[in-house]
Design an enzyme around this catalytic site. Structure first.
Site, PDB file in Angstrom:
ATOM      1  N   ASN A   9       0.873  -1.176   0.000  1.00 24.05           N
ATOM      2  CA  ASN A   9       0.000   0.000   0.000  1.00 24.05           C
ATOM      3  C   ASN A   9       0.912   1.229   0.000  1.00 24.05           C
ATOM      4  O   ASN A   9       1.477   1.580   1.037  1.00 24.05           O
ATOM      5  CB  ASN A   9      -0.883  -0.058   1.259  1.00 24.05           C
ATOM      6  CG  ASN A   9      -1.743   1.179   1.434  1.00 24.05           C
ATOM      7  OD1 ASN A   9      -1.838   2.008   0.535  1.00 24.05           O
ATOM      8  ND2 ASN A   9      -2.364   1.304   2.602  1.00 24.05           N
ATOM      9  N   HIS A  96      -9.617   0.997   4.775  1.00 24.96           N
ATOM     10  CA  HIS A  96      -8.350   1.158   5.508  1.00 24.96           C
ATOM     11  C   HIS A  96      -8.584   2.077   6.710  1.00 24.96           C
ATOM     12  O   HIS A  96      -9.375   3.021   6.630  1.00 24.96           O
ATOM     13  CB  HIS A  96      -7.278   1.742   4.588  1.00 24.96           C
ATOM     14  CG  HIS A  96      -5.913   1.689   5.202  1.00 24.96           C
ATOM     15  ND1 HIS A  96      -5.492   2.613   6.116  1.00 24.96           N
ATOM     16  CD2 HIS A  96      -4.906   0.797   5.065  1.00 24.96           C
ATOM     17  CE1 HIS A  96      -4.260   2.302   6.517  1.00 24.96           C
ATOM     18  NE2 HIS A  96      -3.887   1.196   5.878  1.00 24.96           N
ATOM     19  N   GLU A  98      -6.957   4.411   7.887  1.00 27.27           N
ATOM     20  CA  GLU A  98      -6.718   5.840   7.630  1.00 27.27           C
ATOM     21  C   GLU A  98      -7.914   6.474   6.929  1.00 27.27           C
ATOM     22  O   GLU A  98      -8.198   7.650   7.106  1.00 27.27           O
ATOM     23  CB  GLU A  98      -5.414   6.006   6.817  1.00 27.27           C
ATOM     24  CG  GLU A  98      -4.191   5.774   7.711  1.00 27.27           C
ATOM     25  CD  GLU A  98      -2.961   5.261   7.003  1.00 27.27           C
ATOM     26  OE1 GLU A  98      -2.904   5.285   5.757  1.00 27.27           O
ATOM     27  OE2 GLU A  98      -2.032   4.806   7.713  1.00 27.27           O
ATOM     28  N   GLU A 168      -5.739  -5.329  10.565  1.00 25.42           N
ATOM     29  CA  GLU A 168      -4.739  -4.315  10.879  1.00 25.42           C
ATOM     30  C   GLU A 168      -5.126  -3.615  12.176  1.00 25.42           C
ATOM     31  O   GLU A 168      -5.955  -2.690  12.158  1.00 25.42           O
ATOM     32  CB  GLU A 168      -4.677  -3.268   9.759  1.00 25.42           C
ATOM     33  CG  GLU A 168      -4.308  -3.818   8.412  1.00 25.42           C
ATOM     34  CD  GLU A 168      -3.677  -2.745   7.548  1.00 25.42           C
ATOM     35  OE1 GLU A 168      -2.512  -2.914   7.186  1.00 25.42           O
ATOM     36  OE2 GLU A 168      -4.333  -1.730   7.266  1.00 25.42           O
ATOM     37  N   GLY A 174       2.113   1.892  11.360  1.00 25.26           N
ATOM     38  CA  GLY A 174       3.098   2.972  11.343  1.00 25.26           C
ATOM     39  C   GLY A 174       3.765   3.228  12.688  1.00 25.26           C
ATOM     40  O   GLY A 174       4.390   4.262  12.890  1.00 25.26           O
ATOM     41  N   GLY A 235       2.721  -1.169   4.504  1.00 26.90           N
ATOM     42  CA  GLY A 235       2.746   0.264   4.204  1.00 26.90           C
ATOM     43  C   GLY A 235       4.148   0.734   3.917  1.00 26.90           C
ATOM     44  O   GLY A 235       4.679   0.559   2.820  1.00 26.90           O
TER      45      GLY A 235
HETATM   46  P1  PGA Z   1       2.644   0.231   7.934  1.00 27.48           P
HETATM   47  O1  PGA Z   1       1.188   0.438   7.280  1.00 27.48           O
HETATM   48  O2  PGA Z   1       3.199  -1.017   7.327  1.00 27.48           O
HETATM   49  O3  PGA Z   1       3.400   1.453   7.563  1.00 27.48           O
HETATM   50  O4  PGA Z   1       2.427   0.090   9.400  1.00 27.48           O
HETATM   51  C1  PGA Z   1       0.348  -0.648   7.090  1.00 27.48           C
HETATM   52  C2  PGA Z   1      -0.945  -0.184   6.497  1.00 27.48           C
HETATM   53  O5  PGA Z   1      -1.396   0.913   6.831  1.00 27.48           O
HETATM   54  O6  PGA Z   1      -1.551  -0.870   5.665  1.00 27.48           O
END
Ligand code: PGA
Length: 261
Positions: A9, A96, A98, A168, A174, A235
């Site tokens: 992603n 997602h 976010e 997730e 993150g 990510g």
């Molecule tokens: P990350 O993000 O690997 O940077 O933790 C994962 C995601 O948001 O799909």
């Protein structure tokens, strides 16, 4: 047969066509000589660069990070399923965390999107997961069960088995803070149970469940191989083509190892 997915992603990264094409040059170089019998790579760039991702290595498919459920019309700033389909997108990430956080997306809207992705013969990668506060309050199971029930409501078995789920935990995205192997395995079991109740065991077994949140290649044993997860949603580390290809290689090795048992 074991089938693993490695989903990159790219989020709102790469700020020019040049940057996107440099990324692609490295990705092609890293994966050019590789053949995978058990692993599908998926890469979801920004919509702006989607056309540049037409010519991906054979083992890597084109994905999208989001989509609006309607086919066309007065929806300023949105992207339709048919636009994605016509652009060669095969997988669409929806829900997602976010998008839930910054765009206020609800399970009900994500359910609509899920039906729409399926209607246009693409594969939805639907994200679920609890917040840190929900986990600490002992509510992770309740949240995950509720999400699955809403997202999969009114789906036929044939529709359900096409969906890929990405677990997730929001607090792991993150942050470099990871759930334990047993916490991930427990969520895998909860998801299995709910899907079996809603459909049946045969359908449940066809639904792939991935782990996402601070994944890097060195962590695959603890987040995937030992937890029953069928892949990862990545990510930050997906911004390094070398890492993405390395994860695909490790999953391929793991699948070969399992096939010999
Ligand atoms: P990350 O993000 O690997 O940077 O933790 C994962 C995601 O948001 O799909």
């Amino acid at each position: 047969m074991t089938r693993f997915y490695v989903v990159g992603n790219l989020k709102m990264n790469m700020l020019s066509r040049e940057e996107a094409s440099q990324y692609l040059t490295v990705l092609r170089r890293e994966s050019s000589s590789k053949r995978y019998a058990y692993v599908t790579g998926i890469i979801a760039p920004s919509f702006l660069y989607s056309a540049q991702f037409d010519d991906l290595p054979k083992s890597i498919k084109k994905g999208a990070q989001n989509m609006f459920p309607e086919k066309s019309g007065s929806y300023t700033g949105e992207i339709s399923p048919l636009m994605l389909k016509n652009d060669g997108v095969e997988y669409v990430i929806i829900g997602h965390s976010e998008r839930r956080l910054y765009a206020g997306e609800t399970d009900e809207l994500i359910h609509e999107k899920l039906l729409s992705v399926l209607k246009y013969y693409m594969i939805p990668i639907v994200c679920i997961g609890e917040t840190r506060a929900q986990r600490e309050a002992g509510k992770a199971e309740q949240i995950i069960t509720g999400q699955i029930r809403t997202l999969f409501s009114d789906l036929s078995k044939l529709q359900a088995e096409k969906v890929i789920i990405a677990y997730e935990p929001r607090w792991a995205i993150g942050t470099d803070i990871l759930p334990t192997t047993s916490e991930i395995a427990e969520v895998r079991m909860i998801v299995r149970q709910v899907l079996t109740e809603m459909f049946d065991t045969a359908t449940e077994e066809r639904i792939a469940v991935l782990y996402g949140g601070s994944v890097k290649s060195s962590l695959l044993p603890q987040v995937a191989f030992e937890t029953g997860m069928e892949g990862v949603l990545v990510g930050r580390e997906s911004l390094f083509p070398y890492e993405l290809v390395k994860m695909m290689n490790l999953f391929e090795e793991e699948a070969i190892r399992r096939s010999k048992i």
